[in-house]
Scaffold this motif. Structure first.
Motif, PDB file in Angstrom:
ATOM      1  N   ALA A 229     -13.835  -8.595  -1.258  1.00 53.64           N
ATOM      2  CA  ALA A 229     -14.191  -9.358  -0.063  1.00 53.64           C
ATOM      3  C   ALA A 229     -15.639  -9.804  -0.216  1.00 53.64           C
ATOM      4  N   SER A 236     -18.849 -13.749   8.622  1.00 53.18           N
ATOM      5  CA  SER A 236     -17.520 -14.015   8.088  1.00 53.18           C
ATOM      6  C   SER A 236     -17.420 -13.612   6.619  1.00 53.18           C
ATOM      7  N   SER A 239     -11.433 -12.327   1.765  1.00 57.77           N
ATOM      8  CA  SER A 239     -10.862 -11.346   0.841  1.00 57.77           C
ATOM      9  C   SER A 239      -9.891 -12.043  -0.109  1.00 57.77           C
ATOM     10  N   PHE A 285     -10.094  -5.360   5.662  1.00 56.14           N
ATOM     11  CA  PHE A 285      -9.879  -6.766   5.340  1.00 56.14           C
ATOM     12  C   PHE A 285      -8.390  -6.990   5.093  1.00 56.14           C
ATOM     13  N   CYS A 286      -8.010  -8.254   5.096  1.00 56.82           N
ATOM     14  CA  CYS A 286      -6.602  -8.610   4.940  1.00 56.82           C
ATOM     15  C   CYS A 286      -6.198  -8.601   3.463  1.00 56.82           C
ATOM     16  N   ASN A 296     -11.559 -13.805   7.517  1.00 57.62           N
ATOM     17  CA  ASN A 296     -11.454 -12.771   8.549  1.00 57.62           C
ATOM     18  C   ASN A 296     -11.727 -13.320   9.945  1.00 57.62           C
ATOM     19  N   SER A 299      -7.057 -12.436  12.912  1.00 54.61           N
ATOM     20  CA  SER A 299      -6.573 -11.096  12.610  1.00 54.61           C
ATOM     21  C   SER A 299      -5.577 -11.167  11.464  1.00 54.61           C
ATOM     22  N   CYS A 300      -5.434 -10.048  10.766  1.00 50.94           N
ATOM     23  CA  CYS A 300      -4.471 -10.007   9.662  1.00 50.94           C
ATOM     24  C   CYS A 300      -3.055 -10.244  10.188  1.00 50.94           C
ATOM     25  N   GLU A 307      -3.529  -4.905   6.415  1.00 48.45           N
ATOM     26  CA  GLU A 307      -4.936  -4.508   6.357  1.00 48.45           C
ATOM     27  C   GLU A 307      -5.130  -3.409   5.324  1.00 48.45           C
TER      28      GLU A 307
END
Length: 342
Positions: A229, A236, A239, A285-286, A296, A299-300, A307
């Motif tokens: 990431a 911000s 990832s 992070f996603c 980010n 939301s994931c 996540e």
């Protein structure tokens, strides 16, 4: 490593028979590595890499270009500054990451995204008469000659020499820079451009880039699926993954001189007893089960992603850093279930 995608195709109609062929022509200011995909009997084959100097055209298939679908991909050499520049599309096909390859089995890269590239489609027509040419171009329109000049200007800039704007015009600044570089490298005097000059510039640019960037090395006994990431601004992040790194291997994750003071790293080991992720995470992070590139700002869940906890790494003002994945960094495997007695 934000990818910039640009694909422009040009066909050249010509006589069929012995002269029929498929050619690539580099009308960009970048030195390229290019590959092609085509139907070979009952299989889809891929072949590459061909090095294309700026302004260079090269025959890549000597057999007649048959009407139907072909697949083409090119990427700039690593020595060019900035994010990786690609000419690509949506069709994921297999390549080898180093050296010339000729693959007739597209299963060899299944599950390994590092050995895949996304090719763009080319529809060869009957009217081409067996001859077809794909041009790699930019927003700036270059001829073969001006692309060669622009390419030399870009390569000089990549190694820290001011040759003026990358515009394809042989102005006085470019002439002066070329003359000085030729003298420094022990090449014949003057400011002419030839293959020896361009190859020397490519070698110097790649050597400079090889020392810069963010590297992962795998010091474990298992393959590591890795992600990173990277800060985009104060709040911000983005990832990205996956890079599969075999035991004892290393991979460059970010190219060029590093500009941030910290990054977040993530790794996952697939083991028979269960997956083991890197421990000591600082921030979520996603991620995804396939290749991903996620911001980010959402939301994931909104991005239909999962996540994972990434670990923060401070690098200060270093231009280059290597992060080693070691066995003790990963969560312990789950305990084995007790054996069932009859």
């Amino acid at each position: 490593m934000r990818l910039i995608l640009l694909s422009i195709l040009v066909f050249v109609a010509g006589a069929g028979g012995a002269s029929a062929k498929y050619s690539f022509c580099n009308k960009s200011s970048y030195a390229l590595s290019a590959a092609i995909g085509y139907v070979d009997g009952d299989r889809l084959a891929t072949r590459g890499w061909w090095r294309l100097r700026p302004g260079q055209c090269k025959v890549v298939l000597t057999e007649q270009a048959k009407p139907g679908k072909y697949f083409v991909y090119a990427e700039a050499i690593p020595g060019h500054k900035g994010p990786l520049r690609t000419w690509s599309g949506d069709t994921a096909l297999c390549v080898e990451n180093n050296g010339f390859f000729n693959l007739r089995n597209q299963d060899v890269c299944r599950g390994d995204p590092m050995r895949q590239r996304k090719f763009f489609n080319v529809e060869v027509t009957e009217a081409a008469g067996g001859n077809w040419q794909t041009d790699f171009t930019e927003a700036s329109t270059y001829t073969v000659y001006s692309a060669e000049v622009a390419g030399v200007q870009r390569l000089l800039s990549d190694i820290g020499i001011d040759a003026g704007a990358v515009d394809g015009a042989m102005g006085r600044e470019t002439q002066r820079a070329l003359a000085n570089y030729r003298k420094e490298k022990g090449l014949p005097e003057g400011y002419n451009i030839d293959d020896e000059l361009i190859d020397a510039l490519i070698e110097d640019a790649n050597a400079r880039e090889a020392k810069l960037g963010f590297f992962y090395c795998n010091k474990t006994d298992n393959a590591v699926w890795s992600a990173i990431a990277e800060p985009e601004d104060e709040e911000s992040y983005r990832s990205k993954g996956w890079w599969k790194i075999e035991p004892g291997d290393c991979a460059k994750i970010i190219k060029g001189s590093l500009e941030k003071d910290h990054y977040y790293v993530y790794g996952l080991i697939e083991a028979p007893a269960g997956d083991r992720s890197i421990a000591g995470g600082d921030k979520s992070f996603c991620v995804n089960i396939v290749m991903f590139n996620a911001a980010n700002d959402l939301s994931c869940a909104d991005q239909e992603l999962e996540e994972a906890e990434f670990r923060r790494i401070e690098i200060g003002g270093a231009e280059s850093v290597t992060f080693d994945f070691t066995p003790e960094m990963f969560a312990a495997p789950p305990p084995e279930a007790p054996a069932q007695t009859q």
